[in-house]
Design a protein around this motif. Structure first.
Motif, PDB file in Angstrom:
ATOM      1  N   LYS A 158      91.522  41.126  14.121  1.00 25.85           N
ATOM      2  CA  LYS A 158      90.645  42.300  14.072  1.00 25.85           C
ATOM      3  C   LYS A 158      91.448  43.582  14.242  1.00 25.85           C
ATOM      4  O   LYS A 158      91.276  44.553  13.480  1.00 25.85           O
ATOM      5  CB  LYS A 158      89.566  42.195  15.157  1.00 25.85           C
ATOM      6  N   ARG A 159      92.321  43.600  15.238  1.00 30.37           N
ATOM      7  CA  ARG A 159      93.114  44.811  15.501  1.00 30.37           C
ATOM      8  C   ARG A 159      93.993  45.153  14.308  1.00 30.37           C
ATOM      9  O   ARG A 159      94.198  46.336  13.991  1.00 30.37           O
ATOM     10  CB  ARG A 159      93.963  44.620  16.758  1.00 30.37           C
ATOM     11  N   ASP A 164      87.464  46.898  16.100  1.00 32.09           N
ATOM     12  CA  ASP A 164      87.333  46.773  17.552  1.00 32.09           C
ATOM     13  C   ASP A 164      87.363  45.292  17.922  1.00 32.09           C
ATOM     14  O   ASP A 164      86.435  44.547  17.599  1.00 32.09           O
ATOM     15  CB  ASP A 164      86.015  47.417  17.994  1.00 32.09           C
ATOM     16  N   SER A 165      88.413  44.873  18.599  1.00 34.33           N
ATOM     17  CA  SER A 165      88.578  43.447  18.907  1.00 34.33           C
ATOM     18  C   SER A 165      87.622  42.970  19.995  1.00 34.33           C
ATOM     19  O   SER A 165      87.500  41.759  20.223  1.00 34.33           O
ATOM     20  CB  SER A 165      90.022  43.157  19.327  1.00 34.33           C
ATOM     21  N   SER A 166      86.935  43.881  20.657  1.00 39.18           N
ATOM     22  CA  SER A 166      85.973  43.482  21.684  1.00 39.18           C
ATOM     23  C   SER A 166      84.606  43.149  21.085  1.00 39.18           C
ATOM     24  O   SER A 166      83.728  42.644  21.775  1.00 39.18           O
ATOM     25  CB  SER A 166      85.812  44.590  22.729  1.00 39.18           C
ATOM     26  N   LYS A 167      84.432  43.435  19.794  1.00 36.30           N
ATOM     27  CA  LYS A 167      83.172  43.182  19.113  1.00 36.30           C
ATOM     28  C   LYS A 167      83.259  41.939  18.238  1.00 36.30           C
ATOM     29  O   LYS A 167      84.331  41.552  17.772  1.00 36.30           O
ATOM     30  CB  LYS A 167      82.797  44.374  18.214  1.00 36.30           C
ATOM     31  N   HIS A 169      82.027  40.314  14.560  1.00 36.02           N
ATOM     32  CA  HIS A 169      81.797  40.930  13.245  1.00 36.02           C
ATOM     33  C   HIS A 169      81.142  39.932  12.290  1.00 36.02           C
ATOM     34  O   HIS A 169      81.555  38.774  12.192  1.00 36.02           O
ATOM     35  CB  HIS A 169      83.122  41.423  12.652  1.00 36.02           C
ATOM     36  N   CYS A 200      79.167  44.084  15.065  1.00 32.39           N
ATOM     37  CA  CYS A 200      79.308  45.063  13.989  1.00 32.39           C
ATOM     38  C   CYS A 200      79.258  44.321  12.660  1.00 32.39           C
ATOM     39  O   CYS A 200      79.391  43.087  12.627  1.00 32.39           O
ATOM     40  CB  CYS A 200      80.639  45.818  14.103  1.00 32.39           C
ATOM     41  N   ARG A 230      78.843  51.229  12.760  1.00 35.99           N
ATOM     42  CA  ARG A 230      78.770  49.793  13.045  1.00 35.99           C
ATOM     43  C   ARG A 230      78.503  48.949  11.805  1.00 35.99           C
ATOM     44  O   ARG A 230      78.650  47.722  11.846  1.00 35.99           O
ATOM     45  CB  ARG A 230      77.690  49.523  14.100  1.00 35.99           C
TER      46      ARG A 230
END
Length: 351
Positions: A158-159, A164-167, A169, A200, A230
């Motif tokens: 993701k990064r 956003d790697s905390s979300k 997808h 997202c 998003r």
């Protein structure tokens, strides 16, 4: 440029613009070559890296390659069947014709006329076979599992794309147009995301010509819902496997599809799929005890919203379905299996 004397199978491509058929040829030819099939392409719109012959080389089709009774001409469109029929029947060249059909609709009288004159017919799914009036072999498309594979680290995947790697997808990939159901995906995300702040959505693909206004309207719809940060429209990318590796769920919302490879691409990347029941999707996705995803009626927005919510709200189900998807894709849909099956059809004609 290949030497026609070393070529046993010709794969014509008589359409310049990239299409699903062209993409199939591009992916299959290197695998077929690696399996020892002496195949080359003919026509425009293909990478220079593929072995190719010239139209003037067709004069050599009056003689068969060493150890064979004929060459194979593998057509995938009407415009490719007709010249092969003329070469075989009018000019009496030593060629036999294979046709692959992906159509899931009634054939025109002209198409039926051409198909009846084939030496062998391949259907890309059981649904496609049901529309054929001639004997055929069902050979499902495969996926390049070396190109499409899970990431070693999803957060890093993701990064690497600026996400956003905390979300989590959810994605919808392919051409942006009404037929592909992009609006159904967008509307389902507008319904789902407001009460799911940890998710997202990504729309990856290109809108062309008359579909540009459709894309603009979808972006306006997203902006009016306050979700522009998003629901991301990321355009067309050559590194599409990287985008699959960043996903946690895939939606295939098509209203109509001939076959449809995107669910397989997602499954090979260990991503579960919620798909409309079109194309070959029912033959790709497993439900029940070995669930890899879910089928919903085509065009049914509520069913799509409910189906996606069932995965988005259940992390354990999402993880198990992703693992099942990877196992099913690797076992049943590797592109090498497709190439082997097609090779068996060739062999039956050339022997």
């Amino acid at each position: 440029m290949a030497d026609i004397r070393d070529i046993e199978i010709i794969a014509p491509n008589f359409k310049r613009r990239l299409s699903g058929v062209t993409s199939t040829i591009i992916q299959l030819i290197p695998v077929q070559r690696a399996l020892g099939q002496k195949i080359a392409v003919l026509g425009p719109g293909l990478p220079a890296t593929l072995p190719s012959i010239r139209f003037r080389d067709l004069i050599h089709l009056w003689s068969a390659p060493a150890g064979r009774s004929c060459r194979i001409w593998h057509a995938r469109r009407n415009v490719e069947m007709l010249p092969a029929i003329l070469l075989r029947d009018l000019l009496r060249m030593k060629v036999r014709i294979v046709f692959t059909s992906a159509s899931q609709r009634r054939h025109t009288a002209w198409s039926k006329f051409l198909i009846r004159r084939m030496d062998a017919v391949i259907a890309t799914s059981g649904k496609t076979a049901a529309y054929l009036d001639v004997p055929n072999s069902v050979i499902l498309h495969g996926i390049d599992t070396k190109r499409f594979h899970p990431p070693a680290d999803k957060a890093e995947a993701k990064r690497g794309l600026g996400l956003d790697s905390s979300k989590k997808h959810v994605g919808c990939f392919g051409r942006v147009r009404h037929q592909k159901g992009t609006d159904l995906f967008v509307d389902s995300m507008i319904a789902l995301l407001p009460c799911r702040p940890d998710w997202c959505a990504i729309v990856a693909g290109r809108a062309t010509g008359p579909h540009l206004a459709f894309e603009v309207e979808l972006k306006d719809r997203v902006a009016r819902a306050g979700l522009a940060d998003r629901i991301l429209f990321v355009g067309e990318h050559t590194n599409i496997p990287d985008w699959y590796r960043a996903l946690d769920l895939f939606i295939a919302p098509q209203r109509w599809e001939g076959f449809g490879l995107t669910p397989l691409e997602a499954m090979a990347t260990a991503v579960p799929v919620v798909a409309a029941d079109v194309g070959a999707f029912a033959e790709l996705i497993a439900e029940g005890s070995e669930e890899t995803g879910l089928l919903v009626p085509a065009g049914d927005l509520k069913a799509m919203v409910d189906g996606a919510a069932g995965f988005m709200d259940d992390g354990a189900r999402l993880a198990v379905a992703g693992a099942n998807a990877l196992a099913r894709a690797a076992k049943n849909f590797a592109i090498e299996g497709e190439a082997h099956a097609i090779g068996a059809v060739y062999e039956s004609l050339m022997r």
